[in-house]
Design an enzyme around this catalytic site. Structure first.
Site, PDB file in Angstrom:
ATOM      1  N   TYR A 140       0.935  -1.221  -0.021  1.00  0.00           N
ATOM      2  CA  TYR A 140       0.085   0.166   0.027  1.00  0.00           C
ATOM      3  C   TYR A 140       0.855   1.206  -0.041  1.00  0.00           C
ATOM      4  CZ  TYR A 140      -3.900   3.085   1.535  1.00  0.00           C
ATOM      5  OH  TYR A 140      -4.749   4.145   1.667  1.00  0.00           O
ATOM      6  N   LYS A 144       0.832   4.266  -2.648  1.00  0.00           N
ATOM      7  CA  LYS A 144       0.837   5.698  -2.318  1.00  0.00           C
ATOM      8  C   LYS A 144       1.987   6.591  -2.576  1.00  0.00           C
ATOM      9  CE  LYS A 144      -3.630   5.357  -1.107  1.00  0.00           C
ATOM     10  NZ  LYS A 144      -4.521   6.099  -1.808  1.00  0.00           N
ATOM     11  N   HIS A 183      -9.784  -1.315   9.781  1.00  0.00           N
ATOM     12  CA  HIS A 183      -8.808  -0.753  10.529  1.00  0.00           C
ATOM     13  C   HIS A 183      -9.314  -0.994  12.010  1.00  0.00           C
ATOM     14  CE1 HIS A 183      -8.194   1.214   6.836  1.00  0.00           C
ATOM     15  NE2 HIS A 183      -7.201   1.381   7.090  1.00  0.00           N
TER      16      HIS A 183
END
Ligand code: GFB
Length: 312
Positions: A140, A144, A183
């Site tokens: 990830y 990003k 999360h």
């Protein structure tokens, strides 16, 4: 003075069904602009041809690029292809088409996981690419970081006003309430609510409970995004957070207090801790005139109310 007023503009929120995108769309309702959205059935962001055609037809002035494949520490570490491939393709398609179709401004949303695992705390924007990444979310993070670099590259080569913001861990309405893939805040709201409802006296936390994290309420994030879209233009990306962190055990105790559950936490150390500490230096955004306003307990209460009303 507002550099980029939103009044009268056609603004696309890419990812308006996600937690961050939905909050941005809610926040834009109080601006005098036209908010454009497209569902997944109408527009597949993984298709370069569809993105180019849809953006070509839509006469878009500005884009909030909040669309992404996201998830908690376990989803990140067990689905590397989804987190790397899908995020690279979505951001490449949207940013490239934004240039091709003459979008005047674009804000790309990244994540605090772009920073090295052992970055000096609080993490300043300058820490980018100064050390190895945290392995649980490096897929990830790499995607990003590529998004930040795309915005900088289109700015340098073609003069596009594409900017990036790096939010810290988010929580709030619209979060993904999934005990395995979510999360930590959403997962713990679910676990603790379930324990209360079933009169259970213990709740399991993953890892040691000692990692430290910073949590930003979605509506604060959305307000920051609108603020930087209006007032900031530059190659340097900006951290978005509160600058305050807490241990996962402290977080769990705060959630237990909001839910009204009394019990004890156990620790499953076969699950990963992730980065030991992640707290943002938010000085750059603060100097521009923005800071978070939602108190942590008030934000948690709103997140829990949303869960009760929409998930149960
Ligand atoms: O939010 P989270 O999944 O990811 O986990 P990261 C934060 C911390 O909470 C870790 C602990 O130390 C977890 O071990 N934890 C305790 C739990 N109990 C739980 C639980 O039930 N569920 C979850 N999920 N965690 C994320 C990245 O890292 O940070 C994302 O995975 C994103 O991609 C985000 O970048 C900002 O904070 O470690």
């Amino acid at each position: 003075m507002t550099e980029f007023p939103l009044t009268g503009k056609r603004i696309w929120v890419a990812g308006h069904r996600g937690m961050a995108g939905a909050a941005i769309a809610r926040r834009l309702a109080s601006e005098q602009c036209e908010v454009l959205t497209a569902t997944r059935a109408e527009l597949d962001l993984l298709s370069q041809a569809q993105v180019a055609a849809w953006m070509g037809d839509s006469k878009i002035d500005a884009v909030f690029l909040a669309a992404a494949t996201v998830g908690g520490i376990l989803a990140n570490s067990t689905r590397p292809v989804d987190f790397l491939y899908q995020n690279l393709v979505i951001e490449t398609n949207v940013i490239h088409a934004a240039w091709q179709t003459g979008v005047k401004k674009l804000l790309f949303l990244g994540s605090s996981c772009i920073y090295p695992r052992m970055a000096e705390q609080p993490m300043r924007e300058e820490a980018l690419l100064t050390g190895p990444l945290e392995p649980t979310n490096e897929w990830y993070a790499i995607a990003k970081i590529a998004g930040i670099k795309l915005c900088q590259a289109y700015r340098r080569q073609y003069g596009c006003d594409f900017i990036s913001a790096m939010p810290t861990n988010l929580y709030g309405p619209g979060d993904r309430y999934d005990a395995a893939a979510g999360h930590v805040v959403a997962a713990l709201i679910m676990k603790i609510h379930t324990a209360k409802a079933s009169d259970s006296r213990t709740v399991e936390l993953w890892g040691s409970g000692r990692p430290k994290r910073e949590f930003l309420f979605t509506e604060d994030l959305a307000d920051a995004c609108v603020f930087v879209m209006k007032n900031y233009s530059g190659e340097q990306f900006l951290n978005v957070g509160t600058g305050v962190d807490m241990t996962i055990l402290e977080l769990a105790n705060s959630i237990a207090s909001v839910i009204g559950w009394k019990g004890t936490f156990t620790f499953n150390t076969s699950k990963p801790d992730g980065t030991p500490r992640k707290v943002m230096d938010v000085g750059r955004l603060g100097a521009l005139g923005w800071s978070a306003t939602t108190g942590f307990e008030a934000g948690l209460k709103q997140a829990y109310d949303w869960y009760l009303a929409n998930v149960l």
